[in-house]
Enzyme design. Structure first.
Site, mmCIF file in Angstrom:
data_model
loop_
_atom_site.group_PDB
_atom_site.id
_atom_site.type_symbol
_atom_site.label_atom_id
_atom_site.label_comp_id
_atom_site.label_asym_id
_atom_site.label_seq_id
_atom_site.Cartn_x
_atom_site.Cartn_y
_atom_site.Cartn_z
ATOM 1 N N CYS A 70 0.835 -1.198 0.000
ATOM 2 C CA CYS A 70 0.000 0.000 0.000
ATOM 3 C C CYS A 70 0.875 1.255 0.000
ATOM 4 O O CYS A 70 1.648 1.458 0.947
ATOM 5 C CB CYS A 70 -0.925 -0.013 1.212
ATOM 6 S SG CYS A 70 -1.873 1.495 1.443
ATOM 7 N N CYS A 73 0.314 3.448 3.064
ATOM 8 C CA CYS A 73 0.906 2.841 4.266
ATOM 9 C C CYS A 73 2.414 3.065 4.301
ATOM 10 O O CYS A 73 2.994 3.302 5.374
ATOM 11 C CB CYS A 73 0.596 1.349 4.298
ATOM 12 S SG CYS A 73 -1.161 0.948 4.311
#
Length: 295
Positions: A70, A73
């Site tokens: 991600c 993230c």
């Protein structure tokens, strides 16, 4: 923010004291500065798994759910590591969960977006939706801004029965995916062949489950052929009583029909008698009139 100021003062004093002691050894100072932050991150940032997730039900926690692939993230990770260094001074535990390795926790917390951050205080969960900077995280804890957020309902709490079932479902889906990858990548079975295998497995498992449920139902509610003799006696008595009642009702109905027939027959007989009497009277009058004319 008093705790933040005190920590900064302690850090400044510790650095000055350490600098005075290690001033003659610049190489050693450089090594210490490189090693200490890494060790602090490892100690302060805790990793939550399916095996130890119940630890977050006690105390105060900030948990990040992330995935290595991600991009958001990856951007948040350095900030989260810096925030974790303040966890001990703030009295809060900082943790992270890799949803790719812990699918059960992903289902237990209903993670639909990444990264997702939860605040937990003594088993009460709230979803963090503020800005994602270190200062915002610190003020969120220090000023207790989490008190203004509505907690997650107990029905959807991670320890509820519903979420336990959801966690098991996510684990099962991950297990099926791993089996599919193993069959297609390691064994060399084509994708359609893997789908056929899973379809047959689903069919037979459904049949087996249905058979087990039938056995359980037959055990809990046994069939009538296995009932005691008293059941048959009671059933026979009930049937006899029902037949007797039916016969009585039929007899009563027959009696009422006979009475109606008798009443109808009696009325007709009386009408016939009246008609015959009227005819006799007419005949007598006719005979009487003829006699008078003859005279």
């Amino acid at each position: 923010m008093a705790s933040l100021v005190r920590r900064e003062e302690r850090e400044t004093g510790a650095v000055l004291h350490l600098n005075s002691l290690l001033k003659p050894y610049p190489l050693l100072v450089a090594l210490c500065l490189m090693v200490l932050p890494v060790s602090a991150k490892r100690e302060n940032l805790k990793v939550i798994t399916d095996g130890n997730w119940e630890e977050i039900l006690a105390g105060e926690w900030m948990i990040e759910f992330f995935a290595p692939w991600c991009p958001a993230c990856q951007q948040l990770q350095p900030v989260w590591n810096e925030f974790a260094e303040w966890g001990e001074d703030m009295g809060v535990n900082i943790a992270k969960v890799d949803v790719t390795e812990q699918p059960g926790l992903s289902g237990r917390f209903i993670i639909t977006a990444l990264p997702t951050i939860y605040h937990c205080k003594d088993g009460v969960f709230r979803r963090y939706q503020g800005a994602r900077t270190k200062d915002d995280f610190l003020s969120f804890i220090d000023e207790k801004k989490w008190q203004s957020i509505e907690p997650v309902s107990s029905w959807f709490g991670p320890s509820s029965f519903m979420m336990n079932m959801m966690s098991a479902l996510f684990k099962l889906s991950m297990f099926i995916r791993q089996c599919h990858n193993y069959l297609t990548e390691q064994v060399g079975i084509p994708v359609w062949g893997s789908y056929v295998i899973f379809a047959l497995a689903t069919l037979f498992s459904g049949l087996a489950l249905g058979l087990v449920l039938v056995f359980i139902a037959d055990f809990v509610f046994p069939s009538r052929r296995f009932s005691s003799p008293a059941y048959y006696q009671k059933k026979h008595a009930v049937e006899q009583a029902r037949l007797l009642q039916q016969l009585e009702e039929e007899q009563e109905a027959d009696g009422e029909e006979e009475e109606e027939d008798e009443d109808e027959y009696g009325g007709r007989e009386e009408e016939w008698r009246r008609g015959a009497a009227a005819e006799d009277a007419v005949r007598r009058r006719a005979v009487g009139g003829g006699e008078e004319e003859d005279t």
